[in-house]
Design a protein around this motif. Sequence first.
Motif, PDB file in Angstrom:
ATOM      1  N   VAL A  56     -13.788 -12.594 -35.565  1.00 31.43           N
ATOM      2  CA  VAL A  56     -12.883 -13.650 -36.029  1.00 31.43           C
ATOM      3  C   VAL A  56     -13.678 -14.923 -36.304  1.00 31.43           C
ATOM      4  N   SER A  57     -13.403 -15.528 -37.464  1.00 34.44           N
ATOM      5  CA  SER A  57     -14.056 -16.791 -37.815  1.00 34.44           C
ATOM      6  C   SER A  57     -13.012 -17.794 -38.261  1.00 34.44           C
ATOM      7  N   VAL A  58     -13.236 -19.059 -37.889  1.00 36.67           N
ATOM      8  CA  VAL A  58     -12.342 -20.133 -38.285  1.00 36.67           C
ATOM      9  C   VAL A  58     -13.108 -21.075 -39.197  1.00 36.67           C
ATOM     10  N   TYR A  59     -12.503 -21.382 -40.338  1.00 40.64           N
ATOM     11  CA  TYR A  59     -13.157 -22.259 -41.302  1.00 40.64           C
ATOM     12  C   TYR A  59     -12.273 -23.464 -41.592  1.00 40.64           C
ATOM     13  N   SER A  60     -12.938 -24.611 -41.742  1.00 42.95           N
ATOM     14  CA  SER A  60     -12.246 -25.832 -42.154  1.00 42.95           C
ATOM     15  C   SER A  60     -12.651 -26.134 -43.589  1.00 42.95           C
ATOM     16  N   LYS A  61     -11.677 -26.295 -44.466  1.00 37.93           N
ATOM     17  CA  LYS A  61     -11.956 -26.569 -45.868  1.00 37.93           C
ATOM     18  C   LYS A  61     -11.927 -28.074 -46.117  1.00 37.93           C
ATOM     19  N   LYS A  62     -13.049 -28.594 -46.656  1.00 42.27           N
ATOM     20  CA  LYS A  62     -13.155 -30.030 -46.898  1.00 42.27           C
ATOM     21  C   LYS A  62     -13.585 -30.297 -48.334  1.00 42.27           C
ATOM     22  N   ILE A  63     -13.131 -31.401 -48.869  1.00 43.86           N
ATOM     23  CA  ILE A  63     -13.445 -31.827 -50.228  1.00 43.86           C
ATOM     24  C   ILE A  63     -14.607 -32.827 -50.177  1.00 43.86           C
ATOM     25  N   ILE A  64     -15.568 -32.671 -51.082  1.00 46.02           N
ATOM     26  CA  ILE A  64     -16.710 -33.599 -51.147  1.00 46.02           C
ATOM     27  C   ILE A  64     -16.269 -34.877 -51.858  1.00 46.02           C
ATOM     28  N   VAL A  65     -16.408 -35.994 -51.155  1.00 46.79           N
ATOM     29  CA  VAL A  65     -16.025 -37.309 -51.704  1.00 46.79           C
ATOM     30  C   VAL A  65     -17.167 -38.300 -51.490  1.00 46.79           C
ATOM     31  N   GLU A  66     -17.074 -39.398 -52.218  1.00 40.63           N
ATOM     32  CA  GLU A  66     -18.124 -40.427 -52.096  1.00 40.63           C
ATOM     33  C   GLU A  66     -17.993 -41.195 -50.791  1.00 40.63           C
ATOM     34  N   ASP A  67     -16.757 -41.617 -50.469  1.00 39.31           N
ATOM     35  CA  ASP A  67     -16.516 -42.332 -49.215  1.00 39.31           C
ATOM     36  C   ASP A  67     -15.552 -41.517 -48.365  1.00 39.31           C
ATOM     37  N   VAL A  68     -15.998 -41.086 -47.208  1.00 39.01           N
ATOM     38  CA  VAL A  68     -15.170 -40.268 -46.320  1.00 39.01           C
ATOM     39  C   VAL A  68     -14.225 -41.151 -45.525  1.00 39.01           C
ATOM     40  N   SER A  69     -12.914 -40.949 -45.732  1.00 36.41           N
ATOM     41  CA  SER A  69     -11.916 -41.714 -44.968  1.00 36.41           C
ATOM     42  C   SER A  69     -11.147 -40.811 -43.997  1.00 36.41           C
ATOM     43  N   ASN A  70     -11.163 -39.521 -44.262  1.00 36.79           N
ATOM     44  CA  ASN A  70     -10.472 -38.558 -43.397  1.00 36.79           C
ATOM     45  C   ASN A  70     -11.440 -37.416 -43.101  1.00 36.79           C
ATOM     46  N   PRO A  99     -14.367 -22.046 -32.319  1.00 35.81           N
ATOM     47  CA  PRO A  99     -14.677 -22.494 -30.960  1.00 35.81           C
ATOM     48  C   PRO A  99     -15.328 -21.373 -30.146  1.00 35.81           C
ATOM     49  N   GLY A 100     -16.094 -21.753 -29.150  1.00 34.08           N
ATOM     50  CA  GLY A 100     -16.802 -20.775 -28.342  1.00 34.08           C
ATOM     51  C   GLY A 100     -15.883 -19.836 -27.587  1.00 34.08           C
ATOM     52  N   ASN A 101     -14.724 -20.327 -27.158  1.00 39.08           N
ATOM     53  CA  ASN A 101     -13.800 -19.497 -26.358  1.00 39.08           C
ATOM     54  C   ASN A 101     -12.660 -18.924 -27.198  1.00 39.08           C
ATOM     55  N   PHE A 102     -12.843 -18.922 -28.525  1.00 38.49           N
ATOM     56  CA  PHE A 102     -11.732 -18.501 -29.382  1.00 38.49           C
ATOM     57  C   PHE A 102     -11.501 -16.989 -29.327  1.00 38.49           C
ATOM     58  N   GLY A 103     -12.521 -16.240 -28.918  1.00 33.44           N
ATOM     59  CA  GLY A 103     -12.371 -14.790 -28.823  1.00 33.44           C
ATOM     60  C   GLY A 103     -11.277 -14.396 -27.857  1.00 33.44           C
ATOM     61  N   ARG A 104     -11.189 -15.103 -26.720  1.00 30.09           N
ATOM     62  CA  ARG A 104     -10.161 -14.799 -25.721  1.00 30.09           C
ATOM     63  C   ARG A 104      -8.774 -15.101 -26.285  1.00 30.09           C
ATOM     64  N   ILE A 105      -8.653 -16.268 -26.923  1.00 29.75           N
ATOM     65  CA  ILE A 105      -7.367 -16.645 -27.545  1.00 29.75           C
ATOM     66  C   ILE A 105      -6.990 -15.636 -28.618  1.00 29.75           C
ATOM     67  N   ALA A 106      -7.995 -15.218 -29.402  1.00 26.92           N
ATOM     68  CA  ALA A 106      -7.744 -14.272 -30.490  1.00 26.92           C
ATOM     69  C   ALA A 106      -7.250 -12.931 -29.948  1.00 26.92           C
ATOM     70  N   ALA A 107      -7.857 -12.448 -28.876  1.00 24.56           N
ATOM     71  CA  ALA A 107      -7.472 -11.161 -28.311  1.00 24.56           C
ATOM     72  C   ALA A 107      -6.036 -11.194 -27.804  1.00 24.56           C
ATOM     73  N   GLN A 108      -5.671 -12.267 -27.096  1.00 20.60           N
ATOM     74  CA  GLN A 108      -4.307 -12.399 -26.573  1.00 20.60           C
ATOM     75  C   GLN A 108      -3.297 -12.485 -27.718  1.00 20.60           C
ATOM     76  N   THR A 109      -3.645 -13.293 -28.712  1.00 19.57           N
ATOM     77  CA  THR A 109      -2.735 -13.476 -29.851  1.00 19.57           C
ATOM     78  C   THR A 109      -2.559 -12.172 -30.621  1.00 19.57           C
ATOM     79  N   ALA A 110      -3.655 -11.463 -30.842  1.00 18.99           N
ATOM     80  CA  ALA A 110      -3.584 -10.205 -31.585  1.00 18.99           C
ATOM     81  C   ALA A 110      -2.681  -9.212 -30.870  1.00 18.99           C
ATOM     82  N   LYS A 111      -2.816  -9.130 -29.551  1.00 22.49           N
ATOM     83  CA  LYS A 111      -1.983  -8.202 -28.775  1.00 22.49           C
ATOM     84  C   LYS A 111      -0.507  -8.536 -28.931  1.00 22.49           C
ATOM     85  N   GLN A 112      -0.168  -9.837 -28.835  1.00 21.50           N
ATOM     86  CA  GLN A 112       1.231 -10.262 -28.960  1.00 21.50           C
ATOM     87  C   GLN A 112       1.781  -9.936 -30.349  1.00 21.50           C
ATOM     88  N   VAL A 113       0.950 -10.227 -31.372  1.00 20.24           N
ATOM     89  CA  VAL A 113       1.395  -9.988 -32.747  1.00 20.24           C
ATOM     90  C   VAL A 113       1.623  -8.498 -32.998  1.00 20.24           C
TER      91      VAL A 113
END
Length: 345
Positions: A56-70, A99-113
């Motif tokens: 499992v991988s988590v990605y954040s999508k960001k836009i390249i801008v000249e001045d970063v405000s967010n 996150p480093g501990n996301f594997g545990r969260i992922a396993a629990q969530t997958a089981k519930q789903v």
Amino acid sequence: MNIELIQALEDIEKDKGIPKKMLLDAIEAALKSAYKRDFGAAGNVEVEIDESSGEVSVYSKKIIVEDVSNPEQEISLEEAQEKNPNYSMGDQVEIEVTPGNFGRIAAQTAKQVVIQRIREAERDIIFEEFANREGDILTGIVQREHKNNIIIDLGKTEAILIPTEQMQSEYYNPGDRIKVYVVEVSQTSKGPNILVSRTHPGLLKRLFELEVPEIHDGVVEIKSVSRESGHRSKIAVYSTQKDVDPVGSCVGPNGSRVRAIVDELSGEKVDIVQWSEDIEKFIANSLSPAEVVKVEANEEANVAKVIVPDYQLSLAIGKEGQNARLAAKLTGWKIDIKSESQLDS
């Protein structure tokens, strides 16, 4: 989350018929919500599960801008080019933020789903199976009473026999095996809701179809049914072959066929009459067991005057008008019954 998850999803696809891709999409959506909830991320986060390894991988999508405000949604050109020098202004950059501990969260969530989706799929399968049984007869076992409703075990699910669909002359004890008529099947969040009946005229019709081979084969036809459940019913039958007696076929050898139906309906009396295209003859037959002298039908008013011998008047009308009432329902005509002496006076 690893290859064992992928193997489990493939097994579920084979055993339950739930596509692996559908389960993966559902797990990814649930993990995305879990990540946002636990790590306070913005709406530009995506979760991907490798279909080969289960990683499992988590990605954040960001836009390249000249001045970063967010910072959660934007990134500078300089920082982006550290990852890939080919980036330019306005491009979208995917940055892994697993996150480093996301594997545990992922396993629990997958089981519930997976558990939830299996339950939903099983409910859908049961619903589709019983939705096709509306207007049919099912055999079930009385389970319990709940708020005056009788809960009936059908094997894969339960049916509800509400008070208005219960025969007043019957008692429903746990363990009793009974036949019920399926009135309606609807889907709910808790599974299929199956409404059944012991009072519906369709129950009587279906019982005759089960008990009489000539009806099942189409040689004898049921033209109409009228019923006052628990007391008395009438059924009009017709034969498509001249050498087959429709009434006799329904009665059966030594009355065995109709007796089986009467027993199933806790002693409800059943009059079997012969249907006729001649409405006056049909109306006379419908008043069985009473003898009829004459029928005068007014087709414009849909009213029939029936003359019976004096000694047959009470039989023709029936207790509290029941015989006449059932005959009227059976034929669809208003029936006015008179004795011969009443006609002369």
